[in-house]
Design an enzyme around this catalytic site. Structure first.
Site, short mmCIF file in Angstrom:
data_model
loop_
_atom_site.label_atom_id
_atom_site.label_comp_id
_atom_site.label_asym_id
_atom_site.label_seq_id
_atom_site.Cartn_x
_atom_site.Cartn_y
_atom_site.Cartn_z
N ASN A 1 102.06 131.56 2.74
CA ASN A 1 103.04 131.26 3.79
C ASN A 1 104.40 131.14 3.10
O ASN A 1 104.66 130.16 2.41
CB ASN A 1 102.65 129.94 4.47
CG ASN A 1 103.71 129.44 5.44
OD1 ASN A 1 104.62 130.18 5.81
ND2 ASN A 1 103.58 128.17 5.86
N TRP A 2 105.22 132.17 3.27
CA TRP A 2 106.51 132.18 2.56
C TRP A 2 107.51 131.19 3.18
O TRP A 2 108.54 130.92 2.58
CB TRP A 2 107.11 133.59 2.58
CG TRP A 2 106.41 134.59 1.72
CD1 TRP A 2 105.24 134.41 1.02
CD2 TRP A 2 106.82 135.94 1.46
NE1 TRP A 2 104.91 135.56 0.35
CE2 TRP A 2 105.86 136.52 0.60
CE3 TRP A 2 107.89 136.71 1.88
CZ2 TRP A 2 105.95 137.84 0.14
CZ3 TRP A 2 107.99 138.04 1.43
CH2 TRP A 2 107.03 138.59 0.57
N LYS A 3 107.23 130.74 4.40
CA LYS A 3 108.17 129.85 5.14
C LYS A 3 109.55 130.52 5.22
O LYS A 3 109.65 131.75 5.26
CB LYS A 3 108.23 128.47 4.48
CG LYS A 3 106.85 127.88 4.23
CD LYS A 3 106.89 126.41 3.97
CE LYS A 3 105.49 125.93 3.62
NZ LYS A 3 105.41 124.48 3.54
N HIS B 1 101.37 125.57 12.55
CA HIS B 1 101.72 124.93 11.28
C HIS B 1 102.37 123.58 11.57
O HIS B 1 103.12 123.44 12.54
CB HIS B 1 102.67 125.83 10.47
CG HIS B 1 102.84 125.36 9.06
ND1 HIS B 1 103.68 124.33 8.72
CD2 HIS B 1 102.22 125.75 7.91
CE1 HIS B 1 103.58 124.12 7.42
NE2 HIS B 1 102.70 124.97 6.90
N GLU C 1 104.83 122.14 10.38
CA GLU C 1 106.30 122.18 10.48
C GLU C 1 106.73 122.65 11.87
O GLU C 1 107.74 122.19 12.41
CB GLU C 1 106.88 123.08 9.37
CG GLU C 1 106.74 122.41 8.00
CD GLU C 1 106.62 123.35 6.82
OE1 GLU C 1 106.97 124.54 6.94
OE2 GLU C 1 106.15 122.89 5.76
N GLU D 1 95.17 121.56 7.00
CA GLU D 1 96.28 121.22 6.13
C GLU D 1 96.71 119.77 6.38
O GLU D 1 97.41 119.50 7.37
CB GLU D 1 97.48 122.14 6.41
CG GLU D 1 97.21 123.59 6.19
CD GLU D 1 98.48 124.36 5.90
OE1 GLU D 1 98.59 124.94 4.82
OE2 GLU D 1 99.39 124.33 6.76
N GLY E 1 103.60 120.55 0.47
CA GLY E 1 104.87 120.55 -0.26
C GLY E 1 105.16 119.25 -0.99
O GLY E 1 106.27 119.04 -1.48
N SER F 1 99.60 121.82 -1.23
CA SER F 1 99.81 121.73 -2.68
C SER F 1 98.66 122.34 -3.48
O SER F 1 98.27 121.82 -4.52
CB SER F 1 100.07 120.27 -3.09
OG SER F 1 101.25 119.80 -2.48
N GLY G 1 101.62 127.53 0.35
CA GLY G 1 103.06 127.56 0.59
C GLY G 1 103.81 127.89 -0.69
O GLY G 1 103.93 129.05 -1.10
C1 PEP Z 1 101.84 125.23 3.83
O1 PEP Z 1 102.98 125.01 4.19
O2 PEP Z 1 101.08 125.85 4.57
C2 PEP Z 1 101.44 124.73 2.50
C3 PEP Z 1 100.17 124.60 2.26
O3 PEP Z 1 102.45 124.42 1.63
P1 PEP Z 1 102.30 123.97 0.07
O4 PEP Z 1 101.26 124.86 -0.53
O5 PEP Z 1 103.66 124.21 -0.50
O6 PEP Z 1 101.91 122.54 0.08
#
Ligand code: PEP
Length: 251
Positions: free
Chosen positions: A9-11, A96, A98, A167, A173, A213, A234
Protein backbone atom coordinates in the site's frame (compact mmCIF):
# COMPACT_ATOMS: atom_id res chain seq x y z
CA UNK A 1 -6.94 -23.65 -1.04
CA UNK A 2 -6.28 -20.07 -0.13
CA UNK A 3 -3.41 -18.09 -1.59
CA UNK A 4 -0.46 -16.51 0.15
CA UNK A 5 -0.34 -12.83 -0.79
CA UNK A 6 1.95 -9.89 -0.08
CA UNK A 7 0.31 -6.60 -1.04
CA UNK A 8 1.91 -3.16 -0.86
CA UNK A 9 0.00 0.00 0.00
CA UNK A 10 1.93 3.01 -1.27
CA UNK A 11 -0.54 5.45 0.38
CA UNK A 12 0.04 9.09 -0.70
CA UNK A 13 3.72 8.61 -1.52
CA UNK A 14 5.75 8.87 -4.75
CA UNK A 15 5.04 11.24 -7.61
CA UNK A 16 4.30 9.65 -10.99
CA UNK A 17 7.93 9.38 -12.11
CA UNK A 18 9.04 7.98 -8.76
CA UNK A 19 6.15 5.50 -8.78
CA UNK A 20 7.02 4.26 -12.26
CA UNK A 21 10.66 3.85 -11.22
CA UNK A 22 9.64 1.88 -8.10
CA UNK A 23 7.33 -0.41 -10.09
CA UNK A 24 10.05 -1.04 -12.70
CA UNK A 25 12.63 -1.83 -10.05
CA UNK A 26 10.27 -4.24 -8.30
CA UNK A 27 9.32 -5.89 -11.58
CA UNK A 28 12.98 -6.44 -12.41
CA UNK A 29 13.75 -7.86 -8.98
CA UNK A 30 10.80 -10.27 -9.04
CA UNK A 31 11.36 -11.32 -12.64
CA UNK A 32 14.94 -12.24 -11.75
CA UNK A 33 13.90 -14.05 -8.57
CA UNK A 34 10.29 -15.24 -8.81
CA UNK A 35 8.14 -14.99 -5.69
CA UNK A 36 6.48 -17.96 -4.00
CA UNK A 37 3.32 -15.96 -3.33
CA UNK A 38 0.99 -13.56 -5.10
CA UNK A 39 2.31 -10.00 -5.10
CA UNK A 40 0.16 -6.89 -5.45
CA UNK A 41 1.05 -3.20 -5.43
CA UNK A 42 -1.69 -0.72 -4.59
CA UNK A 43 -0.83 2.74 -5.83
CA UNK A 44 -2.38 6.21 -5.93
CA UNK A 45 -4.99 6.53 -8.70
CA UNK A 46 -2.79 8.60 -10.97
CA UNK A 47 -0.12 5.88 -11.12
CA UNK A 48 -2.41 3.04 -12.15
CA UNK A 49 -2.56 3.50 -15.93
CA UNK A 50 1.22 3.94 -16.12
CA UNK A 51 2.16 1.12 -13.74
CA UNK A 52 -0.11 -1.67 -15.06
CA UNK A 53 1.63 -1.98 -18.47
CA UNK A 54 5.16 -2.00 -17.02
CA UNK A 55 4.75 -4.87 -14.58
CA UNK A 56 4.46 -8.52 -15.60
CA UNK A 57 0.87 -9.31 -14.66
CA UNK A 58 1.80 -12.95 -14.11
CA UNK A 59 4.03 -11.83 -11.22
CA UNK A 60 2.65 -8.52 -9.93
CA UNK A 61 -0.99 -7.47 -9.64
CA UNK A 62 -1.89 -3.79 -9.45
CA UNK A 63 -4.59 -2.18 -7.36
CA UNK A 64 -5.99 1.13 -6.18
CA UNK A 65 -6.14 2.27 -2.55
CA UNK A 66 -9.79 3.30 -2.66
CA UNK A 67 -12.73 3.81 -5.01
CA UNK A 68 -16.00 5.74 -4.92
CA UNK A 69 -19.20 4.48 -3.35
CA UNK A 70 -21.17 5.72 -6.38
CA UNK A 71 -21.33 4.42 -9.95
CA UNK A 72 -20.72 7.70 -11.83
CA UNK A 73 -21.90 11.27 -12.13
CA UNK A 74 -21.60 14.56 -10.25
CA UNK A 75 -19.15 13.52 -7.52
CA UNK A 76 -16.29 15.93 -8.07
CA UNK A 77 -12.90 14.49 -7.30
CA UNK A 78 -14.07 10.90 -6.90
CA UNK A 79 -12.77 7.91 -8.88
CA UNK A 80 -15.17 5.07 -9.63
CA UNK A 81 -14.50 1.33 -9.50
CA UNK A 82 -15.15 1.20 -13.24
CA UNK A 83 -12.46 3.86 -13.83
CA UNK A 84 -10.00 1.90 -11.69
CA UNK A 85 -10.73 -1.29 -13.65
CA UNK A 86 -10.31 0.57 -16.96
CA UNK A 87 -6.64 1.19 -16.13
CA UNK A 88 -5.99 -2.55 -16.05
CA UNK A 89 -5.87 -2.67 -12.24
CA UNK A 90 -7.30 -5.82 -10.69
CA UNK A 91 -7.46 -4.99 -6.96
CA UNK A 92 -8.66 -2.23 -4.64
CA UNK A 93 -7.96 -1.69 -0.95
CA UNK A 94 -11.20 -0.81 0.85
CA UNK A 95 -11.82 0.09 4.48
CA UNK A 96 -8.26 1.04 5.34
CA UNK A 97 -8.22 2.54 8.84
CA UNK A 98 -6.96 5.85 7.43
CA UNK A 99 -10.04 6.03 5.18
CA UNK A 100 -12.31 5.07 8.08
CA UNK A 101 -10.86 7.61 10.51
CA UNK A 102 -9.88 10.60 8.30
CA UNK A 103 -12.63 10.35 5.68
CA UNK A 104 -15.53 9.02 7.73
CA UNK A 105 -16.01 5.76 5.85
CA UNK A 106 -18.76 3.80 7.58
CA UNK A 107 -19.84 0.17 7.42
CA UNK A 108 -22.62 1.19 4.99
CA UNK A 109 -20.37 3.25 2.68
CA UNK A 110 -17.88 0.40 2.58
CA UNK A 111 -20.60 -2.09 1.77
CA UNK A 112 -21.41 -0.01 -1.35
CA UNK A 113 -17.75 0.27 -2.32
CA UNK A 114 -17.21 -3.49 -2.02
CA UNK A 115 -20.26 -4.19 -4.19
CA UNK A 116 -19.14 -1.73 -6.87
CA UNK A 117 -15.60 -3.12 -6.83
CA UNK A 118 -16.91 -6.65 -7.35
CA UNK A 119 -19.34 -5.52 -10.05
CA UNK A 120 -16.30 -4.20 -11.93
CA UNK A 121 -14.28 -7.38 -11.43
CA UNK A 122 -11.90 -5.80 -8.95
CA UNK A 123 -10.74 -7.89 -6.01
CA UNK A 124 -11.33 -5.93 -2.79
CA UNK A 125 -8.62 -6.14 -0.14
CA UNK A 126 -10.94 -5.35 2.75
CA UNK A 127 -9.28 -4.01 5.90
CA UNK A 128 -10.50 -4.41 9.47
CA UNK A 129 -8.85 -3.76 12.82
CA UNK A 130 -9.17 -2.13 16.20
CA UNK A 131 -7.62 1.00 17.70
CA UNK A 132 -5.37 0.88 20.76
CA UNK A 133 -8.11 1.73 23.30
CA UNK A 134 -10.23 -1.11 21.94
CA UNK A 135 -7.29 -3.54 22.19
CA UNK A 136 -6.59 -2.39 25.76
CA UNK A 137 -10.24 -2.98 26.62
CA UNK A 138 -9.99 -6.41 24.92
CA UNK A 139 -12.70 -5.41 22.46
CA UNK A 140 -10.78 -6.35 19.29
CA UNK A 141 -13.01 -9.33 18.47
CA UNK A 142 -16.18 -7.26 18.81
CA UNK A 143 -14.70 -4.50 16.63
CA UNK A 144 -13.66 -6.74 13.75
CA UNK A 145 -16.98 -8.62 13.90
CA UNK A 146 -18.84 -5.31 13.52
CA UNK A 147 -16.59 -4.18 10.65
CA UNK A 148 -17.22 -7.45 8.80
CA UNK A 149 -20.88 -6.40 8.43
CA UNK A 150 -19.80 -4.54 5.24
CA UNK A 151 -18.90 -7.83 3.56
CA UNK A 152 -21.24 -10.26 5.32
CA UNK A 153 -24.16 -9.14 3.12
CA UNK A 154 -22.37 -10.63 0.09
CA UNK A 155 -23.40 -13.95 -1.40
CA UNK A 156 -21.02 -16.82 -0.59
CA UNK A 157 -19.83 -16.69 -4.20
CA UNK A 158 -18.96 -12.99 -3.98
CA UNK A 159 -17.45 -13.33 -0.51
CA UNK A 160 -15.17 -15.97 -2.02
CA UNK A 161 -13.70 -13.28 -4.29
CA UNK A 162 -12.47 -10.93 -1.56
CA UNK A 163 -9.24 -10.78 0.43
CA UNK A 164 -9.32 -9.68 4.08
CA UNK A 165 -6.57 -7.75 5.83
CA UNK A 166 -6.46 -7.59 9.63
CA UNK A 167 -4.63 -4.41 10.54
CA UNK A 168 -4.54 -3.37 14.18
CA UNK A 169 -4.58 0.43 13.93
CA UNK A 170 -2.08 0.70 16.79
CA UNK A 171 0.47 -1.15 14.66
CA UNK A 172 0.08 0.83 11.42
CA UNK A 173 3.10 3.02 10.75
CA UNK A 174 4.00 2.99 14.46
CA UNK A 175 6.78 0.41 14.50
CA UNK A 176 4.64 -1.65 16.91
CA UNK A 177 3.71 -5.05 15.50
CA UNK A 178 1.17 -7.52 16.76
CA UNK A 179 2.96 -10.58 18.05
CA UNK A 180 2.56 -13.65 15.82
CA UNK A 181 0.35 -15.10 18.59
CA UNK A 182 -1.87 -12.00 18.71
CA UNK A 183 -2.18 -12.09 14.92
CA UNK A 184 -2.94 -15.82 14.89
CA UNK A 185 -5.59 -15.51 17.62
CA UNK A 186 -7.59 -12.84 15.84
CA UNK A 187 -7.10 -14.30 12.36
CA UNK A 188 -8.45 -17.61 13.65
CA UNK A 189 -11.38 -15.75 15.21
CA UNK A 190 -12.08 -13.93 11.91
CA UNK A 191 -11.96 -17.26 10.07
CA UNK A 192 -14.38 -18.77 12.60
CA UNK A 193 -16.84 -15.92 11.91
CA UNK A 194 -16.57 -16.60 8.17
CA UNK A 195 -17.17 -20.31 8.80
CA UNK A 196 -20.27 -19.51 10.88
CA UNK A 197 -21.63 -17.27 8.16
CA UNK A 198 -20.60 -19.05 4.94
CA UNK A 199 -19.37 -22.50 5.98
CA UNK A 200 -15.95 -24.02 6.58
CA UNK A 201 -14.96 -24.34 2.92
CA UNK A 202 -15.42 -20.62 2.21
CA UNK A 203 -13.56 -19.82 5.44
CA UNK A 204 -10.67 -22.12 4.56
CA UNK A 205 -10.38 -20.53 1.12
CA UNK A 206 -10.28 -16.92 2.35
CA UNK A 207 -6.86 -15.26 2.44
CA UNK A 208 -6.47 -13.16 5.59
CA UNK A 209 -3.45 -10.84 5.49
CA UNK A 210 -1.79 -9.20 8.47
CA UNK A 211 -0.86 -5.51 8.29
CA UNK A 212 0.92 -3.22 10.71
CA UNK A 213 4.67 -2.49 10.73
CA UNK A 214 5.45 -5.70 8.91
CA UNK A 215 9.10 -5.84 7.83
CA UNK A 216 11.63 -8.39 6.57
CA UNK A 217 12.71 -9.13 10.15
CA UNK A 218 9.25 -10.10 11.44
CA UNK A 219 7.42 -11.31 8.31
CA UNK A 220 8.56 -14.94 8.43
CA UNK A 221 7.35 -15.48 11.98
CA UNK A 222 4.00 -13.79 11.31
CA UNK A 223 3.38 -15.63 8.02
CA UNK A 224 4.31 -18.97 9.61
CA UNK A 225 1.11 -18.84 11.66
CA UNK A 226 -1.56 -21.09 10.17
CA UNK A 227 -4.23 -18.42 9.75
CA UNK A 228 -1.91 -15.63 8.53
CA UNK A 229 -1.83 -15.80 4.74
CA UNK A 230 0.55 -12.95 4.03
CA UNK A 231 0.72 -9.23 4.61
CA UNK A 232 -0.55 -5.80 3.67
CA UNK A 233 2.53 -3.64 3.76
CA UNK A 234 2.71 0.15 4.06
CA UNK A 235 6.10 1.80 4.70
CA UNK A 236 8.17 -1.23 3.74
CA UNK A 237 6.47 -1.39 0.32
CA UNK A 238 8.23 1.82 -0.71
CA UNK A 239 11.67 0.22 -0.89
CA UNK A 240 12.22 -2.76 -3.17
CA UNK A 241 14.77 -4.39 -0.85
CA UNK A 242 12.35 -4.26 2.12
CA UNK A 243 9.28 -5.30 0.14
CA UNK A 244 11.17 -8.17 -1.49
CA UNK A 245 12.54 -9.17 1.91
CA UNK A 246 8.94 -9.59 3.09
CA UNK A 247 7.91 -11.45 -0.10
CA UNK A 248 10.88 -13.78 0.44
CA UNK A 249 9.47 -14.79 3.82
CA UNK A 250 7.50 -17.34 1.78
CA UNK A 251 10.70 -18.95 0.45
C1 PEP B 1 -0.93 -0.09 6.07
O1 PEP B 1 -1.10 1.11 6.06
O2 PEP B 1 -1.72 -0.83 5.48
C2 PEP B 1 0.24 -0.60 6.81
C3 PEP B 1 0.23 -1.86 7.17
O3 PEP B 1 1.24 0.29 7.08
P1 PEP B 1 2.68 -0.03 7.76
O4 PEP B 1 3.18 -1.29 7.14
O5 PEP B 1 3.52 1.16 7.40
O6 PEP B 1 2.44 -0.15 9.22
Amino acid sequence: MRKNIVAGNWKMNKNLQEGIALAKELNEALTADKPNCDVVICTPFIHLASVTPIVDSAIIGVGAENCADKVSGAYTGEVSAEMVASTGAQYVILGHSERRSYYGETVEILEEKVKLALANNLTPIFCIGEVLEERKAEKQNEVVAAQLASVFTLSAEDFGKIILAYEPVWAIGTGLTATPEQAQDIHAYIRSLIAEKYGQEVADNCSILYGGSCKPSNAKELFAKPDVDGGLIGGAALKVADFKGIIDAFK
